[in-house]
Enzyme design. Sequence first.
Site, mmCIF file in Angstrom:
data_model
loop_
_atom_site.group_PDB
_atom_site.id
_atom_site.type_symbol
_atom_site.label_atom_id
_atom_site.label_comp_id
_atom_site.label_asym_id
_atom_site.label_seq_id
_atom_site.Cartn_x
_atom_site.Cartn_y
_atom_site.Cartn_z
ATOM 1 C CE LYS A 1 -4.090 -2.058 2.195
ATOM 2 N NZ LYS A 1 -5.162 -1.820 3.201
ATOM 3 C CG HIS B 1 -5.685 -6.168 0.002
ATOM 4 N ND1 HIS B 1 -6.862 -6.157 0.689
ATOM 5 C CD2 HIS B 1 -5.812 -7.080 -0.998
ATOM 6 C CE1 HIS B 1 -7.684 -7.048 0.126
ATOM 7 N NE2 HIS B 1 -7.069 -7.608 -0.903
ATOM 8 C CE1 TYR C 1 -9.530 -2.750 -0.103
ATOM 9 C CE2 TYR C 1 -8.598 -0.888 -1.296
ATOM 10 C CZ TYR C 1 -8.445 -1.983 -0.452
ATOM 11 O OH TYR C 1 -7.203 -2.287 0.051
ATOM 12 C CD GLU D 1 -9.010 -9.394 -3.276
ATOM 13 O OE1 GLU D 1 -9.862 -9.029 -2.455
ATOM 14 O OE2 GLU D 1 -7.853 -9.714 -2.945
ATOM 15 C CG ASN E 1 -3.849 -2.091 6.675
ATOM 16 O OD1 ASN E 1 -3.716 -1.706 5.513
ATOM 17 N ND2 ASN E 1 -4.795 -2.940 7.041
HETATM 18 P P1 CMP Z 1 -7.734 -4.261 3.351
HETATM 19 O O1 CMP Z 1 -7.352 -5.661 3.640
HETATM 20 O O2 CMP Z 1 -7.021 -3.584 2.257
HETATM 21 O O3 CMP Z 1 -9.311 -4.208 3.058
HETATM 22 C C1 CMP Z 1 -10.125 -3.132 3.443
HETATM 23 C C2 CMP Z 1 -9.363 -2.061 4.147
HETATM 24 O O4 CMP Z 1 -10.139 -1.107 4.812
HETATM 25 C C3 CMP Z 1 -8.539 -2.684 5.247
HETATM 26 O O5 CMP Z 1 -7.478 -3.423 4.685
HETATM 27 C C4 CMP Z 1 -8.160 -1.488 6.073
HETATM 28 O O6 CMP Z 1 -6.925 -0.912 5.702
HETATM 29 C C5 CMP Z 1 -9.280 -0.512 5.761
HETATM 30 N N1 CMP Z 1 -10.026 -0.240 6.977
HETATM 31 C C6 CMP Z 1 -10.659 -1.116 7.739
HETATM 32 N N2 CMP Z 1 -11.227 -0.512 8.787
HETATM 33 C C7 CMP Z 1 -10.916 0.806 8.676
HETATM 34 C C8 CMP Z 1 -11.191 1.945 9.440
HETATM 35 N N3 CMP Z 1 -11.920 1.871 10.559
HETATM 36 N N4 CMP Z 1 -10.728 3.115 9.009
HETATM 37 C C9 CMP Z 1 -10.001 3.197 7.860
HETATM 38 N N5 CMP Z 1 -9.701 2.140 7.083
HETATM 39 C C10 CMP Z 1 -10.147 0.961 7.497
#
Ligand code: CMP
Length: 139
Positions: free
Chosen positions: A10, A116, A50, A127, A113
């Site tokens: 990311k 993904h 998404y 995906e 984070n």
């Molecule tokens: P990902 O696995 O990429 O799939 C959905 C993403 O939404 C997840 O990782 C997080 O990075 C993001 N996400 C989930 N919860 C929150 C939140 N409360 N605020 C912002 N981003 C979020």
Amino acid sequence: AVTRTFSIIKPDATRRNLTGAVIKMLEEAGLRVVASKRIHMSREQAEGFYAVHKERPFFGELVDFMMSEPVVVQVLEGEDAVKRNRDIMGATNPAEAEPGTIRKEHALSIGENTVHGSDSEENAKIEIDFFFNEDEIVG
Ligand code: CMP
């Protein structure tokens, strides 16, 4: 069985020059990178990828973040690849991630984070197909 999963490095990671550090952890976990490209996601790509989250309160923030800097989309191959990748990534929220996982070591927040990874074999296929043609995957 040897299977495939889909991974994104990311924007928080590409911005901090952690692409190699993340791939090293994936490889050390027994995953092989069988396709990889660095892209700057368009709004259409981020919203489309998404789409399952479009009713969530964080959807706008998530899409803006994923478009903010380049990402690296990858296909990973290995024994039980979906689970193996989820194990090395750690919990979505880095505060809850186990030591030694990518998110514990590198993630900044639940949104920023670092990686993904597909959550099921079925979603992995969807995906992978969203970003790659079969001829771009070289096992
Ligand atoms: P990902 O696995 O990429 O799939 C959905 C993403 O939404 C997840 O990782 C997080 O990075 C993001 N996400 C989930 N919860 C929150 C939140 N409360 N605020 C912002 N981003 C979020």
